[in-house]
Design an enzyme around this catalytic site. Sequence first.
Site, short mmCIF file in Angstrom:
data_model
loop_
_atom_site.label_atom_id
_atom_site.label_comp_id
_atom_site.label_asym_id
_atom_site.label_seq_id
_atom_site.Cartn_x
_atom_site.Cartn_y
_atom_site.Cartn_z
N GLU A 1 -16.32 -75.65 -65.89
CA GLU A 1 -16.96 -76.47 -64.86
C GLU A 1 -18.19 -75.71 -64.41
O GLU A 1 -18.28 -74.49 -64.55
CB GLU A 1 -16.01 -76.73 -63.70
CG GLU A 1 -16.04 -75.71 -62.59
CD GLU A 1 -15.61 -74.33 -63.02
OE1 GLU A 1 -16.33 -73.38 -62.67
OE2 GLU A 1 -14.58 -74.18 -63.71
N LYS B 1 -23.43 -63.69 -65.77
CA LYS B 1 -22.31 -64.59 -66.10
C LYS B 1 -21.83 -64.46 -67.54
O LYS B 1 -20.66 -64.67 -67.84
CB LYS B 1 -22.70 -66.04 -65.81
CG LYS B 1 -22.72 -66.33 -64.31
CD LYS B 1 -22.71 -67.82 -64.04
CE LYS B 1 -22.50 -68.09 -62.57
NZ LYS B 1 -23.72 -67.79 -61.77
N SER C 1 -28.41 -59.64 -59.82
CA SER C 1 -27.50 -60.44 -60.66
C SER C 1 -28.21 -61.34 -61.66
O SER C 1 -27.65 -61.65 -62.71
CB SER C 1 -26.57 -61.26 -59.78
OG SER C 1 -27.30 -62.06 -58.88
C1 PLP Z 1 -23.76 -67.77 -60.40
C2 PLP Z 1 -24.62 -66.69 -59.88
C3 PLP Z 1 -24.26 -65.94 -58.73
C4 PLP Z 1 -23.03 -66.25 -57.92
O1 PLP Z 1 -21.82 -66.10 -58.58
P1 PLP Z 1 -20.86 -64.86 -58.30
O2 PLP Z 1 -19.61 -65.22 -59.00
O3 PLP Z 1 -20.70 -64.75 -56.82
O4 PLP Z 1 -21.51 -63.66 -58.88
C5 PLP Z 1 -25.07 -64.91 -58.34
N1 PLP Z 1 -26.22 -64.61 -58.99
C6 PLP Z 1 -26.61 -65.31 -60.09
C7 PLP Z 1 -27.88 -64.93 -60.76
C8 PLP Z 1 -25.83 -66.37 -60.57
O5 PLP Z 1 -26.24 -67.06 -61.64
#
Ligand code: PLP
Length: 399
Positions: free
Chosen positions: A115, A93, A382
């Site tokens: 938000e 993020k 992610s």
């Molecule tokens: C917020 C988050 C997501 C989901 O958000 P996307 O916009 O779909 O990427 C996925 N993985 C992690 C680790 C997150 O913090």
Amino acid sequence: MGAPPHTDRLSDGFFGSFGGRFVSETLMPALEELTSAYERSKSDTEFQAELADLLDHYVGRPTPIYRARRLGEEVDLDVWLKREDLCHTGAHKVNNTIGQVLLAKRLGKSRVIAETGAGQHGVASATACALMGLPCEVYMGAEDVARQAPNVQRMKLLGAQVHAVQSGSRTLKDAMNEALRDWVTNVRTTHYCVGSVAGPHPYPTLVRDFQSVIGREARAQMLTETGQLPAAVVACVGGGSNAMGIFHAFVPDETVRLFGVEAAGDGIDTEQHAAPLTAGTVGVLHGARSYVIQNDDGQIQEAHSISAGLDYPGVGPEHAWLHESGRVAYNAVTDEQALSALHQLCRTEGILAALETSHALAYLPAIRQALGPGQPVLVSLSGRGDKDLQTVLARIGDD
Ligand SMILES: *Cc1c(COP(=O)(O)O)cnc(C)c1O
């Protein structure tokens, strides 16, 4: 099967028939201003150099790709993990919030609002604002403030002000409505830092571009380390920013199959899921036309997922278009499947992934079915899972 042409028209912000700007007239000038500032920033060498410097030295880019041999043996694939969990703050993020707050400074804005649902985007926004010396206010549903206390504390430590939203279901969609209301009132001084590839144009394009560093790096790293492109790329999809970030560089590569994995919660045949592409219908949410979870009267339904970061009743409009064009295959896995994938990665590789991320990992057996054995598959890792310990431990207690 050749992929249909995939075009996005930045001029009007539509991906096929999805996207656009379904917002009140008062926001149009701010969206126009942001669009042109963003367009200028792309050829502004000073801006690009500053962004690249922060990504290298502050975020810790490039993140490595890692060959997960023991996991690969279990799932019968050659698995490569793109390690966004190693970014500062523990997830992808921050790539987006650094870019947007830098842009806000360029625009001369004196205040940033955001938000957040689980608090992850709130923390990433508060982080970027602390770094660049801008005040940050975060809207968060009162329900989520109670559920995600550690992230609320983190935001406050980072100097952000957190507003607990008491309206509606007191969760993410209500926080988004409240943030939009604030923006309408304070649009001249304020930048609205959107957390995923959702919202009105230009956000879906802008956030995708800030996250596309993930796929650009990973594509080059795969070529260097394996001498070929992966057979498939897989990512979890909440709003869809880590997925768009890793997919974007591969969309023109017709030999590379792309898989997006949504949250099926208790199952897509129940009411308890967060899978608009797999089980939703077309509608308008937060200023864009896309797939959403709604009832027959067009009322947005609550989403459900064990992972707070996938708990959103909509999805970015570019995903809706990639779904319709068939370039990306979208499916969903349940809470149960995600939890067991989380345990599997811990056990085989010593990596505790986020519950969101674990949805992508849980889809590997299906990819093995589709592609055959031993194929190279790139996974968007992610984020890290320390934030999910409470949830995971509570579930183990339940069983
Ligand atoms: C917020 C988050 C997501 C989901 O958000 P996307 O916009 O779909 O990427 C996925 N993985 C992690 C680790 C997150 O913090």
